[in-house]
Design an enzyme around this catalytic site. Sequence first.
Site, PDB file in Angstrom:
ATOM      1  N   THR A   1      -6.948   7.315  33.155  1.00 34.02           N
ATOM      2  CA  THR A   1      -6.494   7.749  31.833  1.00 34.02           C
ATOM      3  C   THR A   1      -5.009   7.451  31.675  1.00 34.02           C
ATOM      4  O   THR A   1      -4.449   6.673  32.446  1.00 34.02           O
ATOM      5  CB  THR A   1      -6.819   9.254  31.631  1.00 34.02           C
ATOM      6  OG1 THR A   1      -6.580   9.614  30.276  1.00 34.02           O
ATOM      7  CG2 THR A   1      -5.989  10.152  32.546  1.00 34.02           C
ATOM      8  N   ASN A   2      -4.350   8.045  30.680  1.00 34.09           N
ATOM      9  CA  ASN A   2      -2.898   7.880  30.497  1.00 34.09           C
ATOM     10  C   ASN A   2      -2.285   9.218  30.103  1.00 34.09           C
ATOM     11  O   ASN A   2      -2.991  10.212  29.986  1.00 34.09           O
ATOM     12  CB  ASN A   2      -2.617   6.786  29.461  1.00 34.09           C
ATOM     13  CG  ASN A   2      -3.253   7.116  28.128  1.00 34.09           C
ATOM     14  OD1 ASN A   2      -2.922   8.098  27.491  1.00 34.09           O
ATOM     15  ND2 ASN A   2      -4.216   6.286  27.714  1.00 34.09           N
ATOM     16  N   HIS A   3      -0.967   9.223  29.874  1.00 30.36           N
ATOM     17  CA  HIS A   3      -0.250  10.487  29.677  1.00 30.36           C
ATOM     18  C   HIS A   3      -0.283  11.028  28.251  1.00 30.36           C
ATOM     19  O   HIS A   3       0.425  11.981  27.953  1.00 30.36           O
ATOM     20  CB  HIS A   3       1.208  10.332  30.103  1.00 30.36           C
ATOM     21  CG  HIS A   3       1.384  10.267  31.586  1.00 30.36           C
ATOM     22  ND1 HIS A   3       1.088  11.323  32.408  1.00 30.36           N
ATOM     23  CD2 HIS A   3       1.802   9.269  32.392  1.00 30.36           C
ATOM     24  CE1 HIS A   3       1.337  10.987  33.664  1.00 30.36           C
ATOM     25  NE2 HIS A   3       1.765   9.738  33.687  1.00 30.36           N
ATOM     26  N   SER A   4      -1.066  10.432  27.369  1.00 32.67           N
ATOM     27  CA  SER A   4      -1.081  10.923  25.988  1.00 32.67           C
ATOM     28  C   SER A   4      -1.509  12.393  25.943  1.00 32.67           C
ATOM     29  O   SER A   4      -2.503  12.781  26.554  1.00 32.67           O
ATOM     30  CB  SER A   4      -2.059  10.095  25.152  1.00 32.67           C
ATOM     31  OG  SER A   4      -2.262  10.712  23.909  1.00 32.67           O
TER      32      SER A   4
ATOM     33  N   ALA B   1      -4.121   6.917  22.242  1.00 32.26           N
ATOM     34  CA  ALA B   1      -3.707   5.976  23.286  1.00 32.26           C
ATOM     35  C   ALA B   1      -4.969   5.506  24.000  1.00 32.26           C
ATOM     36  O   ALA B   1      -5.411   6.099  24.987  1.00 32.26           O
ATOM     37  CB  ALA B   1      -2.757   6.653  24.259  1.00 32.26           C
TER      38      ALA B   1
END
Length: 222
Positions: free
Chosen positions: A33-36, A100
């Site tokens: 995943t990502n930091h959104s 994101a």
Amino acid sequence: LEYVLTKKDFKGKKILVTAGPTQEAIDPVRFITNHSSGKMGYAIAKAGSNRGGEVVLITGPTYLQPPRRVKVVKVKSAVEMKEAVFKEFQEAEIIIKAAAVADYRPACIADQKIKKDDSNLKIEMVRNPDILAELGRQKGNRILVGFAAETQDIIKNARDKLVKKGLDMIIANDLTVEGSGFGTDTNIVQIITANGEIKKYEKMGKIKLAHIILDKIFCLLS
Ligand code: CTP
Ligand code: CA
């Protein structure tokens, strides 16, 4: 109270907002995943609904409380987000893609939890569909707004995305400066419109920025 006090300039307008990260499964217990945090998209959904819009919020996993009076559709992966977006987009007059979306997903999802048998593990990744670019091809009269998360050549990269994806407006986010981008309550952005106008904004709260984005969209509507 905020709802009562806000002008209803988006009354009856159907607004589709996407928010948050996507999660791309590796096996039953792991994902990429990502930091959104989802804060920007949720702020837009809330502001749009307070201004009388009929908002659908398609959201990846976040810890945020969904705004009231908003239809919330929860998804995990980019592929699920794409399906949800295309189910809702026909009706929408305005589409704002703050999510994101992960650009890649694991080529296959292991049925069982992956064991640590080997000293190194390679995960093959394949490209996810570009939801916004696909929307750009099918947009018709709809207003299409994207975000650009950049760490270099902000304006050039953002403008390229605006053109390539057929957007009316893009909000360029400089991820290298403190107070902008993922997880923060504030953002530092430049907004580029299809007519070539670029406007640079000082650091501001995401709710305030949400209203500025909606003001600009309102101008494009009339
Ligand atoms: N986006 C999307 N689907 C994807 C990737 C991105 O809809 N698979 C959307 C995002 O929601 C955002 C915009 O495209 O509104 C730009 O995302 P960004 O990550 O900045 O750009 P990319 O086109 O993915 O290019 P890159 O990551 O290579 O800079
Ligand atoms: Ca990307």
